[in-house]
Scaffold this active site. Structure first.
Site, PDB file in Angstrom:
ATOM      1  N   HIS A  81       5.703  41.946 -19.166  1.00  0.00           N
ATOM      2  CA  HIS A  81       6.333  41.329 -17.986  1.00  0.00           C
ATOM      3  C   HIS A  81       5.414  40.292 -17.364  1.00  0.00           C
ATOM      4  O   HIS A  81       4.326  40.627 -16.880  1.00  0.00           O
ATOM      5  CB  HIS A  81       6.686  42.397 -16.952  1.00  0.00           C
ATOM      6  CG  HIS A  81       7.601  41.906 -15.876  1.00  0.00           C
ATOM      7  ND1 HIS A  81       8.859  41.422 -16.139  1.00  0.00           N
ATOM      8  CD2 HIS A  81       7.436  41.800 -14.527  1.00  0.00           C
ATOM      9  CE1 HIS A  81       9.436  41.062 -14.998  1.00  0.00           C
ATOM     10  NE2 HIS A  81       8.591  41.272 -14.013  1.00  0.00           N
ATOM     11  N   GLN A  86       3.348  32.239 -11.268  1.00  0.00           N
ATOM     12  CA  GLN A  86       2.767  32.948 -10.131  1.00  0.00           C
ATOM     13  C   GLN A  86       1.243  33.051 -10.216  1.00  0.00           C
ATOM     14  O   GLN A  86       0.578  33.324  -9.214  1.00  0.00           O
ATOM     15  CB  GLN A  86       3.412  34.329  -9.984  1.00  0.00           C
ATOM     16  CG  GLN A  86       4.881  34.224  -9.577  1.00  0.00           C
ATOM     17  CD  GLN A  86       5.567  35.570  -9.380  1.00  0.00           C
ATOM     18  OE1 GLN A  86       4.929  36.612  -9.370  1.00  0.00           O
ATOM     19  NE2 GLN A  86       6.877  35.547  -9.226  1.00  0.00           N
ATOM     20  N   ARG A 107       7.315  37.485  -0.986  1.00  0.00           N
ATOM     21  CA  ARG A 107       8.309  36.709  -1.715  1.00  0.00           C
ATOM     22  C   ARG A 107       8.564  35.366  -1.026  1.00  0.00           C
ATOM     23  O   ARG A 107       8.758  34.344  -1.686  1.00  0.00           O
ATOM     24  CB  ARG A 107       9.618  37.500  -1.856  1.00  0.00           C
ATOM     25  CG  ARG A 107      10.578  36.874  -2.856  1.00  0.00           C
ATOM     26  CD  ARG A 107      11.873  37.652  -2.960  1.00  0.00           C
ATOM     27  NE  ARG A 107      12.724  37.449  -1.796  1.00  0.00           N
ATOM     28  CZ  ARG A 107      14.053  37.661  -1.780  1.00  0.00           C
ATOM     29  NH1 ARG A 107      14.650  38.102  -2.877  1.00  0.00           N
ATOM     30  NH2 ARG A 107      14.755  37.468  -0.695  1.00  0.00           N
ATOM     31  N   HIS A 231      18.347  39.077 -13.660  1.00  0.00           N
ATOM     32  CA  HIS A 231      17.191  39.238 -12.770  1.00  0.00           C
ATOM     33  C   HIS A 231      17.121  40.630 -12.148  1.00  0.00           C
ATOM     34  O   HIS A 231      16.082  41.295 -12.158  1.00  0.00           O
ATOM     35  CB  HIS A 231      17.216  38.178 -11.666  1.00  0.00           C
ATOM     36  CG  HIS A 231      16.089  38.320 -10.689  1.00  0.00           C
ATOM     37  ND1 HIS A 231      16.155  39.161  -9.588  1.00  0.00           N
ATOM     38  CD2 HIS A 231      14.856  37.762 -10.657  1.00  0.00           C
ATOM     39  CE1 HIS A 231      15.009  39.101  -8.931  1.00  0.00           C
ATOM     40  NE2 HIS A 231      14.213  38.267  -9.552  1.00  0.00           N
ATOM     41  N   GLU A 263      12.456  48.093  -7.647  1.00  0.00           N
ATOM     42  CA  GLU A 263      11.074  47.856  -7.233  1.00  0.00           C
ATOM     43  C   GLU A 263      10.827  48.277  -5.795  1.00  0.00           C
ATOM     44  O   GLU A 263       9.735  48.709  -5.450  1.00  0.00           O
ATOM     45  CB  GLU A 263      10.753  46.359  -7.417  1.00  0.00           C
ATOM     46  CG  GLU A 263       9.306  45.996  -7.078  1.00  0.00           C
ATOM     47  CD  GLU A 263       8.943  44.579  -7.482  1.00  0.00           C
ATOM     48  OE1 GLU A 263       9.845  43.820  -7.867  1.00  0.00           O
ATOM     49  OE2 GLU A 263       7.749  44.240  -7.425  1.00  0.00           O
ATOM     50  N   HIS A 297       9.790  47.693 -13.259  1.00  0.00           N
ATOM     51  CA  HIS A 297       9.630  48.272 -11.914  1.00  0.00           C
ATOM     52  C   HIS A 297      10.714  49.328 -11.643  1.00  0.00           C
ATOM     53  O   HIS A 297      11.428  49.260 -10.646  1.00  0.00           O
ATOM     54  CB  HIS A 297       9.735  47.209 -10.805  1.00  0.00           C
ATOM     55  CG  HIS A 297       8.869  46.012 -10.981  1.00  0.00           C
ATOM     56  ND1 HIS A 297       7.527  46.100 -11.225  1.00  0.00           N
ATOM     57  CD2 HIS A 297       9.145  44.680 -10.932  1.00  0.00           C
ATOM     58  CE1 HIS A 297       7.023  44.879 -11.321  1.00  0.00           C
ATOM     59  NE2 HIS A 297       7.980  44.008 -11.154  1.00  0.00           N
ATOM     60  N   ASP A 348       2.796  40.764 -14.735  1.00  0.00           N
ATOM     61  CA  ASP A 348       3.759  40.383 -13.700  1.00  0.00           C
ATOM     62  C   ASP A 348       3.310  39.193 -12.859  1.00  0.00           C
ATOM     63  O   ASP A 348       3.397  38.056 -13.295  1.00  0.00           O
ATOM     64  CB  ASP A 348       4.063  41.623 -12.841  1.00  0.00           C
ATOM     65  CG  ASP A 348       5.252  41.441 -11.919  1.00  0.00           C
ATOM     66  OD1 ASP A 348       5.857  40.363 -11.935  1.00  0.00           O
ATOM     67  OD2 ASP A 348       5.592  42.384 -11.186  1.00  0.00           O
TER      68      ASP A 348
HETATM   69 ZN    ZN Z   1       8.878  40.530 -12.118  1.00  0.00          ZN
END
Ligand code: ZN
Length: 484
Positions: A81, A86, A107, A231, A263, A297, A348
Site C-alpha cells: 500500500h 504523500q 487529510r 477508494h 480506517e 486498514h 502508505d
Molecule cells: Zn491509503
C-alpha cells in the site's frame, strides 16, 4: 525552480544499469537463505532471462566463479500500500493545528498538497521514494493511485500523465509495480457530493474503465500488474462498485482489487448510519470478497467481521507506522489469525519507509496491547522476525497479484542480501541476523544488496539513482513548500 532536475532517460528497463555493466548474473550461491519453509543452508538460486527463479537448490556447493551472497538472503518484501506523492510532505504535518488533531485534520493538509502537484513533480517524488524502498527491503509496490487529474479536475489528455509518472518512476528504479488506479466518486456515504479538494480524484465509471483499458498495455510492457482500487465505501456507491468490478473482470478476471475499508471509527459510524452495517460486513454481503481482495486498514472490525473477512481469503493490508502516525487504532490480529487470515505490510503515507520497521511496529503494538512477547511467532517459526517476514511476503505477494511470494521456483528473483558487517548483525547466526535487522538495527539499514527480477538494483546499500533522485526530490519539495 518549478520542475524537478532532469533524471536519466526513462525509456529503457535497464536505465539504472551502467552501459558497461557485465552480463547479468543468472545464479547466486548463499550460505544461508530464507525459503518459504524456513532457513536453509548452502542454497543456489538460478533464474531465467526474465528474472524468474527456475531452481532453488539446497545443499549446493558454490561453483568456481559463481556469484556469492555477502550475507543471508531473505525474500524481497512486497509493499502492498503506497500513495507515492504523500512522501513529499512527510514531516510537515507534525504540529498541533487544532485542539484535537486527527486523521481528518491531517487529510485537509494532505489535500492542500495534492491540489498543487504536477506530473513531473509526482515522478520525481515517486522515483526517490522507490529508491528509498529498494534500499529498505521492498522490491515491489502496490501503488494506490488516486491523483489523476489537473488542479482544475480536468483529465490530462491525451495521455494519463499522472499514472504514467508512476510507471516511469518504477521503470527507472527497477521497482516491481502493481498499479491500482483509484475510483472515487462521492464525498461520503449515501452519494454525498465530493468537495473541491477531491476534484483531482474523480472518475465516472465508464471513464475509469477507459483508463484501465489505456493503462493495461502500458503495464504489460514493463511487467507491471494492473488492478483497481475502489477508494472506500464512502467514495464509491454500491452500483458503481458492481459496475466497475464487472468492467475489471472483463479486462482481467484475476486482477487485484484493493480498498480502504475501516480506517477510522467515524467512517464505521457513518457506514452504520447509512446502511445499518459496519463497512467490512457491508462489503462481505455485497461483493464477492476473496483472494483477489486487499482490505487496507481493516482496523475497526467486530470479532465476527474479523473472522469472516479472514476466512474470505482476502489479505489484510496493514500499515503500522502510518496507522500510528494518523492515530487510527490497532488491528485485531488475534481474531484475524484465528480465522487463518493472510496479511502484508505497506508504507502508505511513507512517514516511515522501511520494511523491517513496519514489522517491528506491528509486533511491538501487539506486545504492548497483549503484554506478551514474540506474539507473531508461530509453531513452525518460533523466531518472530522469520515468521513475520515469511507471512508478510506471502500476503503481500497475493495482494500484488504478482509472482513475488518468496524464494521458490516460478517466483521472481526478488531478494535481499543482509549486511553481515553491520554492527547489529556481525557474527550472529543467519536467523538472528534477521532478528537483529528487524529489532536491533534502529533506523540504520542492514541491507547490503537488493535484487529485483534477477537484477541488482541496490549495491553496497546504495541505489544507482540515489544522488540524482534525492536532489530532484528535494527541489520538488522546496517548490511545494514555497508555493504553499
Ligand atoms: Zn491509503
Amino acid at each position: 525552480m518549478k520542475h524537478a532536475r532532469s533524471l536519466p532517460p526513462a525509456n529503457a528497463a535497464s536505465a539504472a544499469t551502467p552501459a558497461t555493466a557485465p552480463p547479468p548474473t543468472t545464479t547466486i550461491w548463499a550460505a544461508d537463505a530464507l525459503l518459504p519453509a524456513g532457513w536453509a543452508r548452502d542454497v543456489e538460486l538460478t533464474w531465467d532471462p526474465q528474472g524468474r527463479l527456475t531452481d532453488v537448490r539446497t545443499g549446493a556447493s558454490p561453483a568456481a566463479g559463481q556469484a556469492r551472497a555477502v550475507g543471508p538472503l531473505i525474500p524481497g518484501m512486497p509493499n502492498l500500500h503506497s500513495h507515492a506523492f504523500q512522501r513529499g510532505f512527510c514531516g510537515l504535518t507534525e504540529y498541533r493545528a487544532q485542539a484535537a488533531d486527527s486523521f481528518w485534520s491531517w487529510r485537509d493538509l494532505m489535500y492542500r498538497c495534492a491540489s498543487r502537484i504536477d506530473p513531473a513533480q509526482v515522478e520525481a517524488i515517486a522515483t526517490w521514494l522507490y529508491v528509498e524502498m529498494l534500499e529498505a527491503g521492498y522490491t515491489s509496490v502496490c501503488e494506490f493511485h488516486y491523483l489523476h487529474h489537473d488542479p482544475q479536475g480536468q483529465p490530462y489528455a491525451p495521455r494519463p500523465d499522472m499514472a504514467m509518472a508512476i510507471l516511469r518512476a518504477a521503470q527507472r528504479t527497477g521497482m516491481g509495480l502493481t498499479l491500482l488506479p483509484v475510483l472515487y466518486q462521492t464525498g461520503g456515504f449515501g452519494g454525498a457530493a465530493p468537495h473541491a479538494g477531491q476534484r483531482r480524484f474523480l472518475h465516472g465509471t465508464d471513464a475509469m474503465l477507459r483508463l484501465l483499458g489505456t493503462l493495461k498495455p502500458l503495464c504489460d510492457a514493463q511487467g507491471a500488474r494492473l488492478g483497481l482500487a475502489p477508494h472506500s465505501l464512502r467514495a464509491v456507491p454500491p452500483d458503481t462498485l458492481t459496475e466497475a468490478l464487472a468492467g475489471l473482470d472483463a479486462l482481467d478476471p484475476t486482477a487485484p482489487i484493493h480498498i480502504h475499508i475501516a480506517e477510522q471509527t467515524k467512517e464505521v459510524d457513518d457506514c452504520i448510519a447509512w446502511s445499518g452495517l459496519p463497512p467490512v460486513r457491508w462489503l462481505l454481503e455485497h461483493a464477492q470478497v476473496g483472494p483477489r481482495w486487499c482490505l487496507v486498514h481493516a482496523t475497526h472490525m467486530t470479532p465476527e467481521e474479523t473472522l469472516d473477512a479472514a476466512r474470505s481469503g482476502a489479505v489484510a493490508g496493514l500499515c503500522p507506522t502510518t496507522e500510528a502516525n494518523l492515530g487510527d487504532g490497532f488491528f485485531d490480529m488475534a481474531h484475524w489469525r484465528e480465522g487463518g487470515g493472510l496479511w502484508g505490510i505497506g508504507s502508505d503515507s511513507h512517514a516511515t519507509v522501511n520494511a523491517a520497521e513496519e514489522l517491528q511496529w506491528l509486533e511491538y503494538g501487539l506486545r504492548l496491547t497483549t503484554r506478551q512477547r514474540n506474539v507473531m511467532a508461530d509453531p513452525a517459526q518460533p523466531h518472530v522476525a522469520t515468521a513475520m517476514t515469511l507471512a508478510a511476503v506471502a500476503g503481500g505477494a497475493q495482494a500484488s497479484g504478482r509472482p513475488v511470494g518468496g524464494l521458490q521456483p516460478g517466483a521472481q528473483a526478488d531478494f535481499i542480501e543482509l549486511d553481515p558487517t553491520h554492527v547489529a548483525l556481525a557474527g550472529l547466526p543467519a536467523r538472528d541476523m534477521l532478528s537483529a535487522h528487524v529489532f536491533g538495527s534502529h533506523r540504520t539499514s542492514a541491507i547490503a544488496n537488493a535484487w529485483v527480477a534477477g537484477q541488482a538494483r541496490v549495491r553496497d546499500g546504495r541505489h544507482a539513482l540515489r544522488d540524482t533522485a534525492a536532489a530532484a526530490f528535494v527541489d520538488v519539495r522546496r517548490t511545494l513548500v514555497t508555493d504553499a
